[in-house]
Design an enzyme around this catalytic site. Structure first.
Site, mmCIF file in Angstrom:
data_model
loop_
_atom_site.group_PDB
_atom_site.id
_atom_site.type_symbol
_atom_site.label_atom_id
_atom_site.label_comp_id
_atom_site.label_asym_id
_atom_site.label_seq_id
_atom_site.Cartn_x
_atom_site.Cartn_y
_atom_site.Cartn_z
ATOM 1 N N ILE A 155 -1.340 -12.145 -24.696
ATOM 2 C CA ILE A 155 -0.055 -11.856 -24.050
ATOM 3 C C ILE A 155 0.690 -13.153 -23.766
ATOM 4 O O ILE A 155 1.907 -13.251 -23.999
ATOM 5 C CB ILE A 155 -0.274 -11.050 -22.755
ATOM 6 C CG1 ILE A 155 -0.841 -9.667 -23.085
ATOM 7 C CG2 ILE A 155 1.034 -10.910 -21.973
ATOM 8 C CD1 ILE A 155 -1.258 -8.858 -21.866
ATOM 9 N N PRO A 204 -6.870 -13.323 -16.670
ATOM 10 C CA PRO A 204 -7.763 -12.357 -16.026
ATOM 11 C C PRO A 204 -8.184 -12.870 -14.659
ATOM 12 O O PRO A 204 -8.001 -14.053 -14.341
ATOM 13 C CB PRO A 204 -8.952 -12.291 -16.983
ATOM 14 C CG PRO A 204 -9.009 -13.668 -17.581
ATOM 15 C CD PRO A 204 -7.567 -14.110 -17.710
ATOM 16 N N ARG A 232 -3.447 -10.456 -12.959
ATOM 17 C CA ARG A 232 -4.280 -9.703 -12.030
ATOM 18 C C ARG A 232 -3.974 -10.136 -10.606
ATOM 19 O O ARG A 232 -3.703 -11.307 -10.340
ATOM 20 C CB ARG A 232 -5.777 -9.933 -12.320
ATOM 21 C CG ARG A 232 -6.326 -9.113 -13.476
ATOM 22 C CD ARG A 232 -6.410 -7.630 -13.130
ATOM 23 N NE ARG A 232 -7.017 -6.836 -14.189
ATOM 24 C CZ ARG A 232 -6.332 -6.220 -15.143
ATOM 25 N NH1 ARG A 232 -5.009 -6.330 -15.182
ATOM 26 N NH2 ARG A 232 -6.951 -5.487 -16.046
ATOM 27 N N ASP A 255 3.606 -7.514 -10.471
ATOM 28 C CA ASP A 255 3.221 -6.175 -10.922
ATOM 29 C C ASP A 255 1.804 -5.844 -10.495
ATOM 30 O O ASP A 255 1.350 -4.720 -10.671
ATOM 31 C CB ASP A 255 3.343 -6.065 -12.445
ATOM 32 C CG ASP A 255 3.057 -4.651 -12.944
ATOM 33 O OD1 ASP A 255 3.775 -3.726 -12.506
ATOM 34 O OD2 ASP A 255 2.111 -4.472 -13.737
ATOM 35 N N GLU A 260 -5.088 -2.562 -4.645
ATOM 36 C CA GLU A 260 -4.157 -1.551 -5.144
ATOM 37 C C GLU A 260 -4.723 -0.159 -4.903
ATOM 38 O O GLU A 260 -5.915 0.044 -5.173
ATOM 39 C CB GLU A 260 -3.914 -1.776 -6.656
ATOM 40 C CG GLU A 260 -3.271 -3.119 -6.944
ATOM 41 C CD GLU A 260 -3.216 -3.457 -8.433
ATOM 42 O OE1 GLU A 260 -2.515 -4.400 -8.795
ATOM 43 O OE2 GLU A 260 -3.898 -2.769 -9.229
ATOM 44 N N HIS A 282 1.873 -1.981 -10.623
ATOM 45 C CA HIS A 282 0.921 -2.119 -11.731
ATOM 46 C C HIS A 282 1.288 -1.193 -12.906
ATOM 47 O O HIS A 282 0.468 -0.414 -13.399
ATOM 48 C CB HIS A 282 -0.504 -1.832 -11.267
ATOM 49 C CG HIS A 282 -1.546 -2.509 -12.118
ATOM 50 N ND1 HIS A 282 -2.664 -3.100 -11.600
ATOM 51 C CD2 HIS A 282 -1.625 -2.686 -13.472
ATOM 52 C CE1 HIS A 282 -3.404 -3.601 -12.588
ATOM 53 N NE2 HIS A 282 -2.784 -3.362 -13.737
#
Length: 310
Positions: A155, A204, A232, A255, A260, A282
């Site tokens: 990404i 990550p 993350r 995000d 969460e 998210h």
């Protein structure tokens, strides 16, 4: 073969009936921690997104395959599963384009003052204007901006490529130390934070990245810097972030959060300048196209296991 999906609701209601072609398929919308073992006691395959599969679960079940409905496997004790002969298969790179899109949605929302002007227009301010245009806020492009990328994986590389198309100058910090690119300048974390106009996180969560950005690091950010985290939660210390956002004029798009769903009375909900913060729940990965891609990858993973045992 019995296949059980324990948290299908986290996929947004997508049709999972294709998995019935492999055997008995049972799907639950959500599963509490207390119900995990009972629901997969007689299953050979479990499909999970956020459910924790630890040593206790593994020892009290007869699993042969764990299918992760995503890329990260930090919710699975992979080493112990492998030691018991259980195969663990994730879905790599299924959401790259989706997260790429969301990264720039957050970024351009700040650069183009989208939240401000949307509110401004809907409040009738444009109706009261004497001109066709408004200059109460300054808009910016990426041209000439320095964009620092934390985590140059699949990404991160896509983000770098697109950002460069808009005229930015790219540098990166590799959190693992393993990723390298001849195309972009590799820098230390401190230099990246001090010099970049835009910083986006695509890493990550692990022992190297947890609390990577705490108060000391966040205070290094330039005035009006834009910080985006679509990696993350836990990479940024959110309590420190709330404090720094009250001291410095930085803009932050998140995000992901460490816990969460978002906790009530979260410190970020009480910052002084709320215009400087955009939070989405998210959803960067969750485009329709991304979820369809995910299901196809998981289907192929199960098919490969049945045919080849791996």
């Amino acid at each position: 073969m019995k296949i059980v999906c324990l948290d299908a609701a986290t996929l947004g209601g997508v049709d999972l009936s294709v998995f019935k072609s492999f055997g008995e398929f049972v799907s639950y919308d959500l599963t509490s921690k207390d119900d995990v073992i009972a629901r997969i006691a007689n299953a050979q395959v479990v499909m999970i997104n956020k459910i924790i599969i630890d040593k206790e679960v593994i020892d009290k079940t007869n699993l042969k395959l764990i299918l992760q409905l995503g890329t990260g496997v930090n919710n699975i004790d992979v080493a112990y599963a492998n030691s018991k002969g259980i195969v663990v298969k994730n879905a790599a790179s299924y959401s790259t384009k989706s997260v790429l899109s969301h990264t720039f949605a957050l970024l351009f929302a700040f650069l183009n003052q989208i939240p401000y002007y949307d509110k401004w227009s809907k409040e009738g301010k444009w109706c009261e204007s004497e001109m066709f245009c408004d200059f109460s806020r300054t808009l910016h492009t990426l041209t000439g901006k320095k964009h620092g990328i934390i985590g140059l994986g699949a990404i991160g590389k896509e983000v770098a490529k697109v950002s460069q198309m808009f005229g930015s100058k790219i540098c990166y910090y590799s959190t693992s130390g393993a990723n390298f690119s001849d195309e972009y300048k590799k820098v230390g974390l401190e230099e990246l934070l001090k010099t970049c106009d835009v910083i986006s996180i695509h890493a990550p969560l692990n022992e190297k990245t947890r609390n990577l950005l705490s108060k000391k690091e966040l205070m290094l950010l330039k005035d009006e810097a834009i910080l985006i985290n679509v990696g993350r939660g836990g990479i940024i210390n959110e309590f420190d972030l709330a404090k720094v956002m009250n001291e410095k004029n930085i803009k932050v798009g998140l995000d992901v959060l460490e816990i969460e769903p978002m906790t009530k009375n979260h410190p970020l909900l009480s910052i002084k300048n709320k215009e400087n913060l955009i939070i989405t729940p998210h959803v960067a990965w969750a485009s329709k196209e991304s979820i369809q891609n995910l299901i196809q990858i998981v289907f192929n993973n199960l098919k490969e296991f049945i045919e080849n045992g791996k």
